[in-house]
Design a protein around this motif. Sequence first.
Motif, PDB file in Angstrom:
ATOM      1  N   PHE A   1      12.679 -12.986   7.933  1.00  0.00           N
ATOM      2  CA  PHE A   1      13.612 -11.904   8.970  1.00  0.00           C
ATOM      3  C   PHE A   1      12.979 -11.623  10.212  1.00  0.00           C
ATOM      4  O   PHE A   1      13.559 -10.823  10.976  1.00  0.00           O
ATOM      5  CB  PHE A   1      13.352 -10.546   8.022  1.00  0.00           C
ATOM      6  CG  PHE A   1      14.128 -10.487   6.696  1.00  0.00           C
ATOM      7  CD1 PHE A   1      15.433 -10.272   6.855  1.00  0.00           C
ATOM      8  CD2 PHE A   1      13.595 -10.730   5.546  1.00  0.00           C
ATOM      9  CE1 PHE A   1      16.354 -10.195   5.471  1.00  0.00           C
ATOM     10  CE2 PHE A   1      14.232 -10.695   4.259  1.00  0.00           C
ATOM     11  CZ  PHE A   1      15.731 -10.448   4.261  1.00  0.00           C
ATOM     12  N   ALA A   2      11.943 -12.504  10.676  1.00  0.00           N
ATOM     13  CA  ALA A   2      11.193 -12.001  12.033  1.00  0.00           C
ATOM     14  C   ALA A   2      10.665 -10.723  11.867  1.00  0.00           C
ATOM     15  O   ALA A   2      10.763 -10.181  12.881  1.00  0.00           O
ATOM     16  CB  ALA A   2      12.290 -12.081  13.197  1.00  0.00           C
ATOM     17  N   ASP A   3      10.184 -10.269  10.607  1.00  0.00           N
ATOM     18  CA  ASP A   3       9.954  -8.991  10.317  1.00  0.00           C
ATOM     19  C   ASP A   3       8.123  -9.073  10.740  1.00  0.00           C
ATOM     20  O   ASP A   3       7.573  -8.674   9.802  1.00  0.00           O
ATOM     21  CB  ASP A   3       9.959  -8.379   8.944  1.00  0.00           C
ATOM     22  CG  ASP A   3       9.902  -7.200   8.673  1.00  0.00           C
ATOM     23  OD1 ASP A   3       9.366  -6.248   9.631  1.00  0.00           O
ATOM     24  OD2 ASP A   3      10.108  -6.908   7.742  1.00  0.00           O
ATOM     25  N   GLY A   4       8.011  -9.008  11.893  1.00  0.00           N
ATOM     26  CA  GLY A   4       6.538  -8.955  12.329  1.00  0.00           C
ATOM     27  C   GLY A   4       6.421  -8.741  14.080  1.00  0.00           C
ATOM     28  O   GLY A   4       7.573  -9.108  14.802  1.00  0.00           O
ATOM     29  N   VAL A   5       5.323  -8.718  14.324  1.00  0.00           N
ATOM     30  CA  VAL A   5       5.138  -8.523  15.726  1.00  0.00           C
ATOM     31  C   VAL A   5       3.806  -9.430  16.156  1.00  0.00           C
ATOM     32  O   VAL A   5       2.979  -9.904  15.448  1.00  0.00           O
ATOM     33  CB  VAL A   5       4.628  -6.817  15.929  1.00  0.00           C
ATOM     34  CG1 VAL A   5       5.834  -5.997  15.639  1.00  0.00           C
ATOM     35  CG2 VAL A   5       3.311  -6.527  15.674  1.00  0.00           C
ATOM     36  N   TYR A   6       3.783  -9.400  17.529  1.00  0.00           N
ATOM     37  CA  TYR A   6       2.796 -10.428  18.053  1.00  0.00           C
ATOM     38  C   TYR A   6       2.002 -10.048  19.326  1.00  0.00           C
ATOM     39  O   TYR A   6       2.668  -8.911  20.016  1.00  0.00           O
ATOM     40  CB  TYR A   6       3.319 -11.785  18.207  1.00  0.00           C
ATOM     41  CG  TYR A   6       3.875 -11.988  19.231  1.00  0.00           C
ATOM     42  CD1 TYR A   6       3.438 -12.656  20.478  1.00  0.00           C
ATOM     43  CD2 TYR A   6       5.407 -11.919  19.314  1.00  0.00           C
ATOM     44  CE1 TYR A   6       4.302 -12.995  21.411  1.00  0.00           C
ATOM     45  CE2 TYR A   6       6.084 -11.881  20.558  1.00  0.00           C
ATOM     46  CZ  TYR A   6       5.448 -12.710  21.603  1.00  0.00           C
ATOM     47  OH  TYR A   6       6.351 -12.802  22.816  1.00  0.00           O
ATOM     48  N   GLU A   7       0.923 -10.566  19.538  1.00  0.00           N
ATOM     49  CA  GLU A   7       0.598 -10.192  20.884  1.00  0.00           C
ATOM     50  C   GLU A   7      -0.318 -11.489  21.295  1.00  0.00           C
ATOM     51  O   GLU A   7      -0.649 -12.243  20.590  1.00  0.00           O
ATOM     52  CB  GLU A   7      -0.676  -9.201  20.924  1.00  0.00           C
ATOM     53  CG  GLU A   7      -0.283  -7.620  20.817  1.00  0.00           C
ATOM     54  CD  GLU A   7       0.456  -7.083  22.119  1.00  0.00           C
ATOM     55  OE1 GLU A   7      -0.004  -7.817  23.230  1.00  0.00           O
ATOM     56  OE2 GLU A   7       1.363  -6.357  22.218  1.00  0.00           O
ATOM     57  N   VAL A   8      -0.483 -11.625  22.530  1.00  0.00           N
ATOM     58  CA  VAL A   8      -1.002 -12.968  23.093  1.00  0.00           C
ATOM     59  C   VAL A   8      -1.966 -12.337  24.150  1.00  0.00           C
ATOM     60  O   VAL A   8      -1.965 -11.803  25.127  1.00  0.00           O
ATOM     61  CB  VAL A   8      -0.385 -13.731  23.874  1.00  0.00           C
ATOM     62  CG1 VAL A   8      -0.856 -15.005  24.321  1.00  0.00           C
ATOM     63  CG2 VAL A   8       0.813 -14.320  23.056  1.00  0.00           C
ATOM     64  N   THR A   9      -3.369 -12.544  24.093  1.00  0.00           N
ATOM     65  CA  THR A   9      -4.340 -11.803  24.812  1.00  0.00           C
ATOM     66  C   THR A   9      -5.088 -13.194  25.585  1.00  0.00           C
ATOM     67  O   THR A   9      -5.568 -14.214  25.112  1.00  0.00           O
ATOM     68  CB  THR A   9      -5.560 -11.327  24.213  1.00  0.00           C
ATOM     69  OG1 THR A   9      -4.979 -10.156  23.375  1.00  0.00           O
ATOM     70  CG2 THR A   9      -6.592 -10.750  25.196  1.00  0.00           C
TER      71      THR A   9
END
Length: 281
Positions: free
Chosen positions: A28-36
């Motif tokens: 479901f693309a049921d997620g979040v992300y970050e790029v540091t």
Amino acid sequence: MSRTVYVNDSFLPEENATVSIFDRGFLFADGVYEVTAVLDSKLVDFAGHVTRLERSLNELKMELPISSEELLNVHRELIKRNNLEEGAIYLQITRGAADRDFAFPKDTKQTIVLFTQAKPLSAPKSGIRIISAPDIRWGRRDIKTVQLLAPSLTKMIAKAEGKDDAWMVEDGFVTEGTSCNAYIVTKEGKIITRDLSTSILHGITRAAILKLAAEMDMEIEERAFTIKEAQQAAEAFVTAATAFVNPVIEIDGVELSGGAPGPVVTRLSQLYIEESRKAAM
């Protein structure tokens, strides 16, 4: 040698890393992300990324499954194990694995994945050439979800035309780039960038750049602008965690600042890298 990655409490070789086919990030693309970003083996703007991560999770009715201190330790361990000097760490958190159902499952264990990417970030940039394209994304771009098919398709439209990226346009105004915030610099030296709302991602690098510009006594105006206005600007640029400050030297075939990075963008780029090196942790 393969990278060491982090999946659900474990460090392991990337070829041994697996996630369930029932994971809602996959279904479901049921997620979040970050790029540091990583400079000199240190993390840039880590606190800002964690704050935005928690906000994104909260908007999707999820919690951070690990403390911010533990998360920092995982980032640092990945830097150490992969001998990462410059590049980025990608973090993704999903709602976890459950039988396929549109309704949120209850009491699932969230999936958390992190991996490193070695790439040059601080080298001087010659500038990018962009096109404009319709913004076909969903209405909550302020949530940094893994739902990235629309910007990916838009990026490929630009690539097919031999350009580097695209600025997305909605109702006649630029929202942002496919993975970056967008800015123009007027002939008077004023920086104009879209105001914060659900229409754009609240960029961590954006906040840092605007703070730097304010400290330089530069005039800043947060409002929407058109492609035509951008083509008439003295300079333009984009910002992102792994792009830092990247000059835009062409928009829909119209060259800016003589087809080379202008003085304002060049100075902002230099200052951002200097300040990031000082503050990285």
